[in-house]
Write a protein that holds these residues in place. Sequence first.
Motif, PDB file in Angstrom:
ATOM      1  N   MET A   1       2.254   5.216  19.218  1.00  0.00           N
ATOM      2  CA  MET A   1       2.335   5.372  17.782  1.00  0.00           C
ATOM      3  C   MET A   1       1.187   4.600  17.128  1.00  0.00           C
ATOM      4  SD  MET A   1       5.034   4.365  14.875  1.00  0.00           S
ATOM      5  CE  MET A   1       6.540   4.660  15.066  1.00  0.00           C
ATOM      6  N   ASN A   2       0.561   5.190  16.133  1.00  0.00           N
ATOM      7  CA  ASN A   2      -0.519   4.543  15.382  1.00  0.00           C
ATOM      8  C   ASN A   2       0.087   3.650  14.317  1.00  0.00           C
ATOM      9  OD1 ASN A   2      -2.262   6.138  16.856  1.00  0.00           O
ATOM     10  ND2 ASN A   2      -2.347   7.719  15.312  1.00  0.00           N
ATOM     11  N   VAL A   3      -0.254   2.370  14.361  1.00  0.00           N
ATOM     12  CA  VAL A   3       0.279   1.415  13.408  1.00  0.00           C
ATOM     13  C   VAL A   3      -0.874   0.693  12.726  1.00  0.00           C
ATOM     14  CG1 VAL A   3       1.669  -0.672  13.147  1.00  0.00           C
ATOM     15  CG2 VAL A   3       2.414   1.094  14.717  1.00  0.00           C
ATOM     16  N   GLU A   4      -0.756   0.560  11.414  1.00  0.00           N
ATOM     17  CA  GLU A   4      -1.737  -0.177  10.627  1.00  0.00           C
ATOM     18  C   GLU A   4      -1.090  -1.489  10.191  1.00  0.00           C
ATOM     19  OE1 GLU A   4      -4.231   1.086   6.790  1.00  0.00           O
ATOM     20  OE2 GLU A   4      -2.074   1.060   6.437  1.00  0.00           O
ATOM     21  N   ILE A   5      -1.794  -2.597  10.436  1.00  0.00           N
ATOM     22  CA  ILE A   5      -1.343  -3.912   9.974  1.00  0.00           C
ATOM     23  C   ILE A   5      -2.416  -4.405   9.015  1.00  0.00           C
ATOM     24  CG2 ILE A   5      -0.751  -6.269  10.627  1.00  0.00           C
ATOM     25  CD1 ILE A   5      -0.099  -5.154  13.448  1.00  0.00           C
ATOM     26  N   GLU A   6      -2.039  -4.577   7.759  1.00  0.00           N
ATOM     27  CA  GLU A   6      -3.036  -4.966   6.781  1.00  0.00           C
ATOM     28  C   GLU A   6      -2.434  -5.836   5.693  1.00  0.00           C
ATOM     29  OE1 GLU A   6      -5.097  -1.564   4.997  1.00  0.00           O
ATOM     30  OE2 GLU A   6      -3.476  -1.362   3.581  1.00  0.00           O
ATOM     31  N   ARG A   7      -3.305  -6.640   5.091  1.00  0.00           N
ATOM     32  CA  ARG A   7      -2.904  -7.458   3.950  1.00  0.00           C
ATOM     33  C   ARG A   7      -3.835  -7.153   2.792  1.00  0.00           C
ATOM     34  NH1 ARG A   7      -1.652 -13.350   6.314  1.00  0.00           N
ATOM     35  NH2 ARG A   7      -1.252 -13.790   4.115  1.00  0.00           N
ATOM     36  N   LYS A   8      -3.274  -7.241   1.563  1.00  0.00           N
ATOM     37  CA  LYS A   8      -4.010  -6.899   0.344  1.00  0.00           C
ATOM     38  C   LYS A   8      -4.063  -8.086  -0.593  1.00  0.00           C
ATOM     39  CE  LYS A   8      -2.907  -2.043  -0.214  1.00  0.00           C
ATOM     40  NZ  LYS A   8      -2.864  -0.975  -1.157  1.00  0.00           N
TER      41      LYS A   8
ATOM     42  N   LYS B   1       9.338  -4.557   5.677  1.00  0.00           N
ATOM     43  CA  LYS B   1       9.797  -5.384   4.549  1.00  0.00           C
ATOM     44  C   LYS B   1       8.709  -6.275   3.977  1.00  0.00           C
ATOM     45  CE  LYS B   1      14.667  -5.416   5.693  1.00  0.00           C
ATOM     46  NZ  LYS B   1      15.858  -6.211   5.976  1.00  0.00           N
ATOM     47  N   LYS B   2       7.809  -6.788   4.825  1.00  0.00           N
ATOM     48  CA  LYS B   2       6.724  -7.641   4.353  1.00  0.00           C
ATOM     49  C   LYS B   2       5.611  -6.826   3.682  1.00  0.00           C
ATOM     50  CE  LYS B   2       7.061 -11.203   7.930  1.00  0.00           C
ATOM     51  NZ  LYS B   2       6.312 -11.817   9.039  1.00  0.00           N
ATOM     52  N   GLY B   3       5.572  -5.536   3.955  1.00  0.00           N
ATOM     53  CA  GLY B   3       4.517  -4.694   3.410  1.00  0.00           C
ATOM     54  C   GLY B   3       3.241  -4.712   4.228  1.00  0.00           C
ATOM     55  N   THR B   4       3.278  -5.327   5.403  1.00  0.00           N
ATOM     56  CA  THR B   4       2.061  -5.489   6.203  1.00  0.00           C
ATOM     57  C   THR B   4       1.841  -4.381   7.222  1.00  0.00           C
ATOM     58  OG1 THR B   4       3.310  -6.861   7.749  1.00  0.00           O
ATOM     59  CG2 THR B   4       2.042  -8.013   6.049  1.00  0.00           C
ATOM     60  N   THR B   5       2.911  -3.745   7.682  1.00  0.00           N
ATOM     61  CA  THR B   5       2.810  -2.835   8.818  1.00  0.00           C
ATOM     62  C   THR B   5       3.448  -1.494   8.497  1.00  0.00           C
ATOM     63  OG1 THR B   5       2.961  -4.755  10.291  1.00  0.00           O
ATOM     64  CG2 THR B   5       3.350  -2.603  11.286  1.00  0.00           C
ATOM     65  N   ARG B   6       2.729  -0.420   8.882  1.00  0.00           N
ATOM     66  CA  ARG B   6       3.291   0.916   8.729  1.00  0.00           C
ATOM     67  C   ARG B   6       2.563   1.905   9.621  1.00  0.00           C
ATOM     68  NH1 ARG B   6       1.708   3.149   2.728  1.00  0.00           N
ATOM     69  NH2 ARG B   6      -0.437   2.474   2.680  1.00  0.00           N
ATOM     70  N   PHE B   7       3.237   3.010   9.880  1.00  0.00           N
ATOM     71  CA  PHE B   7       2.661   4.103  10.652  1.00  0.00           C
ATOM     72  C   PHE B   7       1.481   4.690   9.891  1.00  0.00           C
ATOM     73  CE2 PHE B   7       2.336   8.712  11.154  1.00  0.00           C
ATOM     74  CZ  PHE B   7       2.143   8.824  12.513  1.00  0.00           C
ATOM     75  N   GLU B   8       0.398   5.010  10.622  1.00  0.00           N
ATOM     76  CA  GLU B   8      -0.740   5.693  10.013  1.00  0.00           C
ATOM     77  C   GLU B   8      -1.334   6.673  11.019  1.00  0.00           C
ATOM     78  OE1 GLU B   8      -4.249   4.179   7.324  1.00  0.00           O
ATOM     79  OE2 GLU B   8      -4.792   3.898   9.442  1.00  0.00           O
TER      80      GLU B   8
ATOM     81  N   LYS C   1      -5.048 -13.601  -5.591  1.00  0.00           N
ATOM     82  CA  LYS C   1      -3.617 -13.521  -5.290  1.00  0.00           C
ATOM     83  C   LYS C   1      -3.320 -12.434  -4.259  1.00  0.00           C
ATOM     84  CE  LYS C   1       0.690 -12.120  -7.495  1.00  0.00           C
ATOM     85  NZ  LYS C   1       1.266 -11.506  -8.686  1.00  0.00           N
ATOM     86  N   GLU C   2      -2.451 -12.772  -3.295  1.00  0.00           N
ATOM     87  CA  GLU C   2      -2.034 -11.767  -2.317  1.00  0.00           C
ATOM     88  C   GLU C   2      -1.031 -10.813  -2.956  1.00  0.00           C
ATOM     89  OE1 GLU C   2      -0.600 -11.088   2.266  1.00  0.00           O
ATOM     90  OE2 GLU C   2      -0.725 -13.158   1.515  1.00  0.00           O
ATOM     91  N   VAL C   3      -1.251  -9.508  -2.745  1.00  0.00           N
ATOM     92  CA  VAL C   3      -0.366  -8.471  -3.299  1.00  0.00           C
ATOM     93  C   VAL C   3       0.160  -7.548  -2.190  1.00  0.00           C
ATOM     94  CG1 VAL C   3      -1.338  -8.570  -5.626  1.00  0.00           C
ATOM     95  CG2 VAL C   3      -2.345  -7.006  -3.937  1.00  0.00           C
ATOM     96  N   THR C   4       0.105  -8.020  -0.942  1.00  0.00           N
ATOM     97  CA  THR C   4       0.648  -7.256   0.178  1.00  0.00           C
ATOM     98  C   THR C   4       2.109  -6.923  -0.113  1.00  0.00           C
ATOM     99  OG1 THR C   4      -0.800  -8.423   1.712  1.00  0.00           O
ATOM    100  CG2 THR C   4       1.115  -7.293   2.667  1.00  0.00           C
ATOM    101  N   GLY C   5       2.467  -5.663   0.033  1.00  0.00           N
ATOM    102  CA  GLY C   5       3.849  -5.248  -0.162  1.00  0.00           C
ATOM    103  C   GLY C   5       4.226  -4.977  -1.604  1.00  0.00           C
ATOM    104  N   ASP C   6       3.368  -5.294  -2.552  1.00  0.00           N
ATOM    105  CA  ASP C   6       3.634  -5.006  -3.965  1.00  0.00           C
ATOM    106  C   ASP C   6       3.270  -3.541  -4.206  1.00  0.00           C
ATOM    107  OD1 ASP C   6       3.745  -4.761  -6.733  1.00  0.00           O
ATOM    108  OD2 ASP C   6       2.894  -6.759  -7.090  1.00  0.00           O
TER     109      ASP C   6
END
Length: 157
Positions: free
Chosen positions: A1-8, A58-65, A135-140
């Motif tokens: 599975m392709n997973v993207e882990i990112e922070r904004k 839940k953290k907004g950092t990881t999702r399928f892509e 400011k970090e907005v990961t998951g917002d």
Amino acid sequence: MNVEIERKFLVKNNNFKQESYNKTYIKQGYLNSDEKRVVRVRITDTEAFITIKGKSNKKGTTRFEWEKSISVLDAQQLLLLSEPTLIEKTRFYVKKGNHTYEIDEFLGDNLGLIVAEIELNSEDENFEKPTWLGKEVTGDLKYYNSRISKHPFKNWM
């Protein structure tokens, strides 16, 4: 599975432009922006892609892509079917340590919004934080491009 882990992160100033080694113009639209999945069409200066992204954790950092290259002509035709409004932005690339920041300076109805993203190999991976990073907005959700297309930055005030 392709997973993207990112922070904004929001960006405090334009100092990142001096550190940028490349930039590209991006135009993108959403064929579907359901909360469980988004289907995006993107055209850059020379390429086009169709991308499907799943719901974030839940953290907004990881999702399928899942992403595939398509012809620019196909992408232009698909953009005609997109939900309102198209996103236009200039993406700058800045290398910091072992990572590359992608900084999006939005145009049009989102002018004034600048967001930096960094892709990671794990959620707890350490990375260098430049001084222009805010400011970090990961998951917002309001900073997701699919949401920005429906609720442009110009209307946030």
